[in-house]
Design an enzyme around this catalytic site. Structure first.
Site, PDB file in Angstrom:
ATOM      1  N   LYS A  98      36.947  38.294 -88.037  1.00 55.92           N
ATOM      2  CA  LYS A  98      36.283  39.638 -87.198  1.00 55.92           C
ATOM      3  C   LYS A  98      36.443  41.530 -87.400  1.00 55.92           C
ATOM      4  CE  LYS A  98      34.826  35.673 -83.863  1.00 55.92           C
ATOM      5  NZ  LYS A  98      35.143  35.304 -81.902  1.00 55.92           N
ATOM      6  N   ASP A 134      30.117  38.367 -78.711  1.00 52.80           N
ATOM      7  CA  ASP A 134      31.222  37.046 -77.999  1.00 52.80           C
ATOM      8  C   ASP A 134      31.232  37.899 -76.737  1.00 52.80           C
ATOM      9  OD1 ASP A 134      31.592  35.269 -80.298  1.00 52.80           O
ATOM     10  OD2 ASP A 134      33.141  36.756 -80.875  1.00 52.80           O
TER      11      ASP A 134
END
Length: 308
Positions: A98, A134
C-alpha cells in the site's frame, strides 16, 4: 491447495491477457485485480464480480498473489506495467504494497496525499491514479456496527498503510485522544506526528505502555496482519483487554479472529473487519466503473460468502 503456486509470472500474465481479451466481448467490460501477498482467501473477487453482474457489466476480477507467484513488492513496477498493457481498468492494492506502490503512480487523490497509503489504482487516460477507500470503508462499517460507542480515548495497534487509513477514520469520526502502537516505534511516531498536524484539536501520540494506555481507553482498533489465517494468534496479551473496551478488527479472514473471540469472552462489544472489506469494495467499484454499487446488496452477498 492454491493452484497458482506453480505458475510462473509470465504464465500468470498470459492467463490474465486471455481474460482481458474475453472481457472486451461487451461494451461494458471491466478487468480489475488485487495485488498483495497471501490473498488466496480474499473475497474481493466474488464481491466485485457478483455486483458487476448485478449492474449489467462484464466484470472480471483477478488475484495477483505475490506469495503464490514467489514475488515480493519489488515486482510492483513490472506488475503495474503489465496490467496497463493488458488493458486493466484498475487494481486494488493490499499488504504489503500500500505504501510501496505510491512512487509508481502519476497522480494521487487528496486522501492518499493525506494518508500516505493506496489501496486502489485507477488506470485512466494513460495515467495511474492512486486512491484510498480503506478509511471511508472503515468509517462506514464502524458507524453501522458500533454507532453509539465512546470515541474519547482510543488505542490503535498498527501504523502501516491500513493503520494510517483507519486512524484517519477514527479521528474523522471524533476520537479525542488516539494512542498508536507498532512493532516499529519510529513508524508509530511518524504517523502520530502526521495525524497531529491534520487533526490539531485531537491528541495523537505514539504510546510507550500498552498496558497503561488500554487501562483508560474506551476502544481498541487492531490494524496489523496478526490474526489472519496465515498469521494466527493474538496481537497483544489477552489479559490487557477489559470488558469496558469496544474492539474493532480490520482482519476479516477469518471473520472472528482470536482477538475478537477473546474480547467477546469478556463481554466487549466488537466489530469484525467484514464491514470494512465490503464498504472499501463499494467505493473502489465506484472509482473503477463510475457507477454506484448497491452497498446493502454487496453486504448481504458478503455475509452469504462467509457461510460457504
Amino acid at each position: 491447495m492454491n493452484t497458482q503456486e506453480n505458475i510462473r509470472p509470465d504464465e500468470h500474465i498470459a492467463a490474465l491477457a486471455n481474460a482481458q481479451a474475453n472481457s472486451r466481448a461487451t461494451p461494458h467490460s471491466y478487468l480489475v485485480g488485487l495485488i498483495g501477498s497471501g490473498i488466496g482467501g480474499s473475497l474481493s473477487p466474488a464481491m466485485h464480480e457478483e455486483e458487476g453482474s448485478k449492474l449489467g457489466l462484464h466484470y472480471i476480477y483477478r488475484r495477483i498473489d505475490l506469495e503464490a507467484l514467489k514475488l515480493d513488492s519489488a515486482a510492483l513496477p513490472e506488475l503495474l506495467s503489465a496490467a496497463e498493457r493488458m488493458g486493466f481498468n484498475g487494481l486494488n492494492i493490499t499488504y504489503p504494497c500500500k505504501q510501496a506502490v505510491i512512487p509508481l503512480l502519476d497522480e494521487l487523490s487528496d486522501d492518499v496525499r493525506a494518508l500516505g497509503a493506496v489501496n486502489t489504482v485507477l488506470f485512466q487516460d494513460g495515467k495511474r491514479i492512486g486512491h484510498n477507500t480503506d478509511w471511508s470503508g472503515f468509517a462506514r462499517a464502524f458507524e453501522r456496527g458500533l454507532p453509539d460507542v465512546s470515541l474519547e480515548r482510543v488505542v490503535q495497534l498498527g501504523a502501516g498503510g491500513a493503520g494510517a487509513a483507519v486512524a484517519h477514520a477514527a479521528l474523522q469520526m471524533g476520537t479525542q485522544a488516539l494512542t498508536l502502537f507498532d512493532v516499529d516505534a519510529a513508524r508509530a511516531q511518524s504517523l502520530a506526528d502526521e495525524l497531529q498536524k491534520r487533526f490539531p484539536a485531537a491528541k495523537v501520540s505514539a504510546g510507550t505502555s500498552l498496558e497503561q494506555s488500554l487501562a483508560t481507553a474506551q476502544g481498541l482498533i487492531h490494524a496489523t496482519p496478526t490474526g489472519m489465517a496465515k498469521l494466527p494468534g493474538l496481537p497483544l496479551p489477552a489479559e490487557l483487554l477489559h470488558r469496558e473496551l469496544w474492539v474493532a478488527d480490520i482482519v476479516y479472514f477469518p471473520i472472528r479472529t482470536a482477538l475478537l473471540q477473546a474480547a467477546e469472552a469478556l463481554g466487549c462489544r466488537t466489530l469484525s473487519g467484514g464491514g470494512m472489506a465490503v464498504y472499501q469494495a463499494v467505493d473502489a467499484m465506484r472509482i473503477f466503473t463510475g457507477l454506484e454499487p448497491d452497498a446493502e446488496r454487496m453486504y448481504t452477498h458478503f455475509q452469504s460468502l462467509l457461510q460457504r
